[in-house]
Write a protein that holds these residues in place. Sequence first.
Motif, PDB file in Angstrom:
ATOM      1  N   LEU A  61       0.816  -1.204   0.000  1.00  0.00           N
ATOM      2  CA  LEU A  61       0.000   0.000   0.000  1.00  0.00           C
ATOM      3  C   LEU A  61       0.854   1.260   0.000  1.00  0.00           C
ATOM      4  CD1 LEU A  61      -2.856  -1.048   2.449  1.00  0.00           C
ATOM      5  CD2 LEU A  61      -2.673  -1.376  -0.023  1.00  0.00           C
ATOM      6  N   THR A  62       2.182   1.078  -0.016  1.00  0.00           N
ATOM      7  CA  THR A  62       3.093   2.209  -0.177  1.00  0.00           C
ATOM      8  C   THR A  62       3.323   2.498  -1.656  1.00  0.00           C
ATOM      9  OG1 THR A  62       4.234   1.676   1.899  1.00  0.00           O
ATOM     10  CG2 THR A  62       5.417   3.084   0.335  1.00  0.00           C
ATOM     11  N   CYS A  63       3.457   1.444  -2.445  1.00  0.00           N
ATOM     12  CA  CYS A  63       3.757   1.585  -3.877  1.00  0.00           C
ATOM     13  C   CYS A  63       2.509   1.651  -4.746  1.00  0.00           C
ATOM     14  CB  CYS A  63       4.649   0.427  -4.337  1.00  0.00           C
ATOM     15  SG  CYS A  63       6.259   0.395  -3.510  1.00  0.00           S
ATOM     16  N   THR A  64       1.349   1.379  -4.170  1.00  0.00           N
ATOM     17  CA  THR A  64       0.079   1.523  -4.888  1.00  0.00           C
ATOM     18  C   THR A  64      -0.816   2.466  -4.095  1.00  0.00           C
ATOM     19  OG1 THR A  64      -0.874  -0.427  -3.771  1.00  0.00           O
ATOM     20  CG2 THR A  64       0.207  -0.785  -5.911  1.00  0.00           C
ATOM     21  N   ARG A  65      -1.787   3.062  -4.765  1.00  0.00           N
ATOM     22  CA  ARG A  65      -2.694   4.003  -4.112  1.00  0.00           C
ATOM     23  C   ARG A  65      -4.135   3.561  -4.371  1.00  0.00           C
ATOM     24  NH1 ARG A  65       1.154   7.037  -6.507  1.00  0.00           N
ATOM     25  NH2 ARG A  65      -0.163   7.469  -8.306  1.00  0.00           N
ATOM     26  N   PRO A  66      -4.866   3.223  -3.323  1.00  0.00           N
ATOM     27  CA  PRO A  66      -6.239   2.737  -3.503  1.00  0.00           C
ATOM     28  C   PRO A  66      -7.201   3.855  -3.860  1.00  0.00           C
ATOM     29  CG  PRO A  66      -5.747   2.971  -1.179  1.00  0.00           C
ATOM     30  CD  PRO A  66      -4.461   3.245  -1.912  1.00  0.00           C
ATOM     31  N   ALA A  79      -4.429  14.908  -3.391  1.00  0.00           N
ATOM     32  CA  ALA A  79      -4.039  13.503  -3.400  1.00  0.00           C
ATOM     33  C   ALA A  79      -3.771  13.014  -4.814  1.00  0.00           C
ATOM     34  CB  ALA A  79      -5.140  12.656  -2.757  1.00  0.00           C
ATOM     35  N   LYS A  80      -2.815  12.122  -4.945  1.00  0.00           N
ATOM     36  CA  LYS A  80      -2.479  11.565  -6.249  1.00  0.00           C
ATOM     37  C   LYS A  80      -3.573  10.635  -6.731  1.00  0.00           C
ATOM     38  CE  LYS A  80       2.521  11.793  -5.506  1.00  0.00           C
ATOM     39  NZ  LYS A  80       3.790  11.017  -5.473  1.00  0.00           N
ATOM     40  N   GLU A  81      -3.632  10.437  -8.025  1.00  0.00           N
ATOM     41  CA  GLU A  81      -4.631   9.560  -8.604  1.00  0.00           C
ATOM     42  C   GLU A  81      -4.407   8.116  -8.134  1.00  0.00           C
ATOM     43  OE1 GLU A  81      -7.285  10.136 -10.607  1.00  0.00           O
ATOM     44  OE2 GLU A  81      -6.923  12.250 -10.185  1.00  0.00           O
ATOM     45  N   PRO A  82      -5.482   7.359  -7.913  1.00  0.00           N
ATOM     46  CA  PRO A  82      -5.317   5.957  -7.505  1.00  0.00           C
ATOM     47  C   PRO A  82      -4.655   5.136  -8.603  1.00  0.00           C
ATOM     48  CG  PRO A  82      -7.617   6.444  -8.015  1.00  0.00           C
ATOM     49  CD  PRO A  82      -6.895   7.752  -8.019  1.00  0.00           C
ATOM     50  N   THR A  83      -3.994   4.077  -8.205  1.00  0.00           N
ATOM     51  CA  THR A  83      -3.344   3.176  -9.147  1.00  0.00           C
ATOM     52  C   THR A  83      -4.144   1.875  -9.246  1.00  0.00           C
ATOM     53  OG1 THR A  83      -1.986   2.129  -7.444  1.00  0.00           O
ATOM     54  CG2 THR A  83      -1.099   4.113  -8.504  1.00  0.00           C
ATOM     55  N   ARG A 119       2.225  -2.518 -13.229  1.00  0.00           N
ATOM     56  CA  ARG A 119       1.297  -2.346 -12.109  1.00  0.00           C
ATOM     57  C   ARG A 119       1.998  -2.027 -10.789  1.00  0.00           C
ATOM     58  NH1 ARG A 119      -4.107  -4.123 -11.611  1.00  0.00           N
ATOM     59  NH2 ARG A 119      -5.042  -4.659 -13.614  1.00  0.00           N
ATOM     60  N   LEU A 120       3.226  -2.490 -10.620  1.00  0.00           N
ATOM     61  CA  LEU A 120       3.860  -2.368  -9.305  1.00  0.00           C
ATOM     62  C   LEU A 120       5.344  -2.036  -9.451  1.00  0.00           C
ATOM     63  CD1 LEU A 120       3.551  -2.576  -6.263  1.00  0.00           C
ATOM     64  CD2 LEU A 120       3.963  -5.041  -6.429  1.00  0.00           C
ATOM     65  N   ARG A 121       5.666  -0.744  -9.318  1.00  0.00           N
ATOM     66  CA  ARG A 121       7.053  -0.282  -9.411  1.00  0.00           C
ATOM     67  C   ARG A 121       7.553   0.004  -7.998  1.00  0.00           C
ATOM     68  NH1 ARG A 121       8.256   1.538 -14.397  1.00  0.00           N
ATOM     69  NH2 ARG A 121      10.387   1.043 -13.711  1.00  0.00           N
ATOM     70  N   PRO A 122       8.420  -0.836  -7.447  1.00  0.00           N
ATOM     71  CA  PRO A 122       8.910  -0.635  -6.076  1.00  0.00           C
ATOM     72  C   PRO A 122       9.539   0.735  -5.875  1.00  0.00           C
ATOM     73  CG  PRO A 122       9.603  -2.763  -6.941  1.00  0.00           C
ATOM     74  CD  PRO A 122       9.022  -2.008  -8.097  1.00  0.00           C
ATOM     75  N   GLN A 123       9.188   1.388  -4.779  1.00  0.00           N
ATOM     76  CA  GLN A 123       9.763   2.682  -4.437  1.00  0.00           C
ATOM     77  C   GLN A 123      10.911   2.447  -3.461  1.00  0.00           C
ATOM     78  OE1 GLN A 123       6.643   5.226  -2.977  1.00  0.00           O
ATOM     79  NE2 GLN A 123       5.321   4.851  -4.733  1.00  0.00           N
ATOM     80  N   LEU A 124      12.129   2.347  -3.997  1.00  0.00           N
ATOM     81  CA  LEU A 124      13.303   2.035  -3.199  1.00  0.00           C
ATOM     82  C   LEU A 124      14.202   3.255  -3.074  1.00  0.00           C
ATOM     83  CD1 LEU A 124      14.147  -1.415  -4.827  1.00  0.00           C
ATOM     84  CD2 LEU A 124      12.973  -1.018  -2.664  1.00  0.00           C
ATOM     85  N   PRO A 125      14.745   3.509  -1.875  1.00  0.00           N
ATOM     86  CA  PRO A 125      15.649   4.655  -1.718  1.00  0.00           C
ATOM     87  C   PRO A 125      16.920   4.464  -2.540  1.00  0.00           C
ATOM     88  CG  PRO A 125      15.658   3.247   0.236  1.00  0.00           C
ATOM     89  CD  PRO A 125      14.535   2.771  -0.631  1.00  0.00           C
ATOM     90  N   GLY A 126      17.294   5.501  -3.298  1.00  0.00           N
ATOM     91  CA  GLY A 126      18.497   5.427  -4.112  1.00  0.00           C
ATOM     92  C   GLY A 126      18.426   4.396  -5.213  1.00  0.00           C
TER      93      GLY A 126
END
Length: 241
Positions: A61-66, A79-83, A119-126
């Motif tokens: 639920l961090t990398c996707t938005r309901p 708020a950003k658009e849902p994914t 559909r799912l792009r991991p949000q990783l630091p650096g």
Amino acid sequence: MTAESNSANHPNDGEDTIVTACGYLTAQADLEREAAEVLSGKFDECTYDKGYVHQPLYACLTCTRPPAQYSQLPVTDGAKEPTAPAGMCYACSIECHAGHNVVELFTKRHFRCDCGTKRLRPQLPGDKDRGCCQLKRLRSALAEMENTHNVYNHNFWGFYCRCDQFYDPDSESGMMIQCLVCNDWFHDKCIGKVPDEERYDDYICRECVDKHSVLHSINSSQAIYGIVTDGQVIRLETSED
């Protein structure tokens, strides 16, 4: 410090327990075997290359938005658009989404890991790979791909049952039963009359019975609507029908 000296310094009312190195290693091996039965495959190997398989799944639920109806946070004007919803294998939940808000979806059939796909792009630091899965081969090539045979529902936002409630394991009471067909989970109180576990094999929700006419046409004098026992679907009207 040895086990004997530790016991002497910290006496207890019961019998002292001494754990040997051999016993510890044996216990760890037993735990690993149990984990392997529940979580098939290697913990550092994504299941993507296995295709569409029956496996434990997780959602981030961090990398996707309901959409607003499934958001656990107040929806603001900015708020950003849902994914789109997405699911991932156990290995990706650990390697690519550590520290994220990950929810367990339990097991689902015929599902391919979405991590690193469109559909799912991991949000990783650096992250120099710009949201690529850390475990898949040819990671950058997956960025615009989708697993078109995957099926999604409200479970992927952490919601379950026909009452459409968010599942919180810390506050949940009662029992939840998984539908054999759609793999959603239902509260026993929402199902209605449920027999003892030893009296049935699997549960089929009434929505799936209504959707699949071949199930709806089966008659039986036995126990419960939507319950499978001895390989037969059995049905009885409840207060919610």
